[in-house]
Enzyme design. Sequence first.
Site, PDB file in Angstrom:
ATOM      1  N   TYR A  41      -0.400  -0.046   6.424  1.00 40.13           N
ATOM      2  CA  TYR A  41      -0.647  -1.476   6.246  1.00 40.13           C
ATOM      3  C   TYR A  41      -1.539  -1.996   7.362  1.00 40.13           C
ATOM      4  O   TYR A  41      -2.488  -2.754   7.117  1.00 40.13           O
ATOM      5  CB  TYR A  41       0.685  -2.216   6.227  1.00 40.13           C
ATOM      6  CG  TYR A  41       0.574  -3.715   6.091  1.00 40.13           C
ATOM      7  CD1 TYR A  41       0.282  -4.304   4.865  1.00 40.13           C
ATOM      8  CD2 TYR A  41       0.782  -4.552   7.192  1.00 40.13           C
ATOM      9  CE1 TYR A  41       0.190  -5.683   4.730  1.00 40.13           C
ATOM     10  CE2 TYR A  41       0.692  -5.930   7.071  1.00 40.13           C
ATOM     11  CZ  TYR A  41       0.394  -6.495   5.843  1.00 40.13           C
ATOM     12  OH  TYR A  41       0.301  -7.852   5.717  1.00 40.13           O
ATOM     13  N   LYS A  83      -5.279  -3.837   7.055  1.00 42.62           N
ATOM     14  CA  LYS A  83      -5.564  -5.184   7.544  1.00 42.62           C
ATOM     15  C   LYS A  83      -6.621  -5.189   8.643  1.00 42.62           C
ATOM     16  O   LYS A  83      -7.357  -6.167   8.808  1.00 42.62           O
ATOM     17  CB  LYS A  83      -4.274  -5.845   8.020  1.00 42.62           C
ATOM     18  CG  LYS A  83      -3.313  -6.157   6.864  1.00 42.62           C
ATOM     19  CD  LYS A  83      -3.970  -7.049   5.815  1.00 42.62           C
ATOM     20  CE  LYS A  83      -3.029  -7.433   4.695  1.00 42.62           C
ATOM     21  NZ  LYS A  83      -3.655  -8.338   3.705  1.00 42.62           N
TER      22      LYS A  83
END
Length: 285
Positions: free
Chosen positions: A181, A185
């Site tokens: 993740y 990002k």
Amino acid sequence: VTLVANTPQVYGLGLSRLTGPRPIAIVTGSSQGLDLAIALRLADDSHDVVINDLPSKLSSMEGAVRRAVPRGARAVAVATDVSHEGKVKKLVEVTVEKLGKLDIMRPFFPWMVANTGVVVMKSLLQTSADDFDWLMSVNTHGVMLCFKYAAQQMIKQGRGGKIIGACSMAGKRGLPNICAYSMSKFAVRGLVQSLELRECDICVNGYPPGMIQTDLAIEAEKVAGNKTVQEMIGLPTNTPRGKPEDIASLVSYLARPESKFLTGGLLFFTSDAKVSSGSELERIY
């Protein structure tokens, strides 16, 4: 519910309410939670809104449309998977078809909020290639496609626009148990700061929220048993959590004409000093 060119599914209300030029906002992932709060805030701000999420969430999307219409907005739900290029292109096309050509927005800015995102709560050693590919297809590939096709439409209109992407505090500092993740990002952060669209009069900014009480956070804690999200990603257990409406207010500003001189910026919105020293602006000039 109708099917437009096989995909996506479309549901609309209040489509005859328009009485003058209004900005039109596409808000991806907005059937619930933080992204729904953003869509409703934009409806309050006199935007017409496109509620977007997966076809499996069409019922929630219809509910979001019903909540937006009493606020004075024209609203339409467009159910499609933004990890597929053709479907993202169709999402933009359906927006123009259902809510009118976006060139009527002048002097307002047509814009897109690319919020769609998923999380894999696993360590590096536990993360499979399939986990990684699925997460990147939505968080990175899908966001890039949303930026691309929204920008193409804005350039075609010749009046500029605004694209606002959801980043994360994990896009500034890598955090344990969400390594994939964090990677996704960091990629969104790089896309926002690339400034490729500045010469087209398109403002591109991001809003990396901190700990926000959302359905995603609640579901992660259920899966983890007694652990809080703060514990899972190595933050102090007393790290405060904001409300979705807090972030919606920030996005509201980024969507307004008053923010036209801000581009390539990420406004970090977190109360955790390990990630950021409070709310701060990271901007590339």
